[in-house]
Design a protein around this motif. Structure first.
Motif, PDB file in Angstrom:
ATOM      1  N   PRO A   1       5.861  -2.306 -12.271  1.00 53.40           N
ATOM      2  CA  PRO A   1       6.097  -2.758 -10.896  1.00 53.40           C
ATOM      3  C   PRO A   1       7.551  -3.131 -10.619  1.00 53.40           C
ATOM      4  N   ALA A   2       8.208  -3.781 -11.579  1.00 53.03           N
ATOM      5  CA  ALA A   2       9.604  -4.177 -11.372  1.00 53.03           C
ATOM      6  C   ALA A   2      10.513  -2.961 -11.265  1.00 53.03           C
TER       7      ALA A   2
ATOM      8  N   ALA B   1       5.407   5.199  -6.306  1.00 50.92           N
ATOM      9  CA  ALA B   1       4.423   4.120  -6.225  1.00 50.92           C
ATOM     10  C   ALA B   1       3.016   4.667  -6.098  1.00 50.92           C
TER      11      ALA B   1
ATOM     12  N   GLY C   1       9.554   4.286  -3.419  1.00 53.92           N
ATOM     13  CA  GLY C   1       8.177   4.514  -3.019  1.00 53.92           C
ATOM     14  C   GLY C   1       7.608   5.834  -3.416  1.00 53.92           C
TER      15      GLY C   1
ATOM     16  N   GLU D   1       9.860  -1.107  -7.920  1.00 56.99           N
ATOM     17  CA  GLU D   1      10.432  -1.822  -6.776  1.00 56.99           C
ATOM     18  C   GLU D   1      11.947  -1.693  -6.740  1.00 56.99           C
ATOM     19  N   ALA D   2      12.574  -1.841  -7.893  1.00 56.18           N
ATOM     20  CA  ALA D   2      14.030  -1.932  -7.922  1.00 56.18           C
ATOM     21  C   ALA D   2      14.746  -0.590  -8.013  1.00 56.18           C
TER      22      ALA D   2
END
Length: 284
Positions: free
Chosen positions: A268-269, A280, A277, A272-273
């Motif tokens: 997840p980190a 994702a 997307g 996100e960073a």
């Protein structure tokens, strides 16, 4: 070096690598608690990671994460403030770039640094270290030795050009090559040095998709057939996820995550960073 010879020592090494669990061998390249500051900015902050022999390892992260600084530290272009850099278990953190190069650690740059006013072939012929013809007395007293050595280097350069499909432009000035051809030329210069490990700084930058596919195929072939280890910085995530295993993620000068592409893609980190997307949905 016989580029086309399938039974070379390097091939045997590559074969043995494929039969052995990579994780059971000592790392070829290791960074231990490395730090580097520029004024009040700490570009590399107690960073540690390993590059196993025979792998194609990706090093990713946003601009400013410290990736290129780590490359510059590993290749001797700048000295570390603290920490260690080990190549084959030997500390190389105190060595000059030419000494590190001579030990088989080579690198490319995001912007190729070819000798633009020299031909592609001449760029390759410059690479082999310790050439007898560099000293005038050898040219005067040992002309036969110099000619024989140059003939060997020429044969090797022709093989490298053929391997990388650069033979048609061998007499072209290097400055006139396309961005992708310049990246291939840098790879050819590395092959002339018979490296153990190659650090690639954004090999996909400024390269059209056709030549990028050629670069990727060459990296895969050199890893598989020659046993060359690769560590590459790249922002093209499709390339990284399809080419590299493992993938190391840096953030603010430190290692944030490491693992197989699917593992990193699902973190997840990292999603996100760094990856955005587009990955994702696949991770979910």
């Amino acid at each position: 070096m016989e580029i086309q010879q399938e039974t070379s020592v390097a091939d045997s090494t590559a074969s043995s690598l494929s039969e052995t669990d990579v994780g059971q061998r000592p790392p070829l390249l290791e960074v231990r608690d490395l730090t580097k500051s520029f004024g009040g900015l700490r570009a590399v902050d107690h960073c540690s990671f390993q590059v196993e022999q025979g792998t194609i390892t990706g090093l990713i992260g946003p601009n400013g994460a410290g990736k290129t600084t780590v490359f510059n530290l590993m290749t001797g272009f700048i000295p570390p403030d603290s920490g260690r850099i080990l190549l084959g278990g030997q500390d190389i953190g105190h060595l000059r770039p030419d000494q590190i190069f001579a030990r088989g650690l080579c690198r490319t740059f995001q912007i190729p640094r070819e000798h633009g006013t020299m031909s592609v072939l001449e760029n390759l012929m410059l690479v082999p270290p310790g050439q007898s013809g560099e000293h005038w007395w050898n040219a005067l007293l040992r002309p036969g030795r110099v000619r024989a050595e140059e003939a060997r280097h020429l044969d090797k350069a022709r093989e490298v050009l053929e391997y990388l499909q650069l033979t048609p432009v061998r007499h072209e000035y290097a400055a006139n090559l396309s961005g992708g051809q310049k990246k291939l030329l840098e790879m050819g210069r590395m092959l002339m040095a018979d490296p153990q490990i190659v650090l690639l700084d954004e090999p996909a930058a400024g390269v059209n998709r056709t030549l990028l596919q050629s670069i990727v195929r060459n990296i895969q072939a050199l890893s598989r057939e020659r046993g060359i280890t690769f560590l590459l910085i790249e922002h093209d995530m499709n390339m990284v996820m399809n080419l590299c295993d493992p993938v190391i993620v840096m953030s603010e000068g430190r290692k944030l995550a490491e693992g197989a592409p699917d593992t990193v893609r699902g973190d997840p980190a990292v999603l996100e960073a760094y990856l955005g997307g587009q990955y994702a949905a696949a991770a979910g």
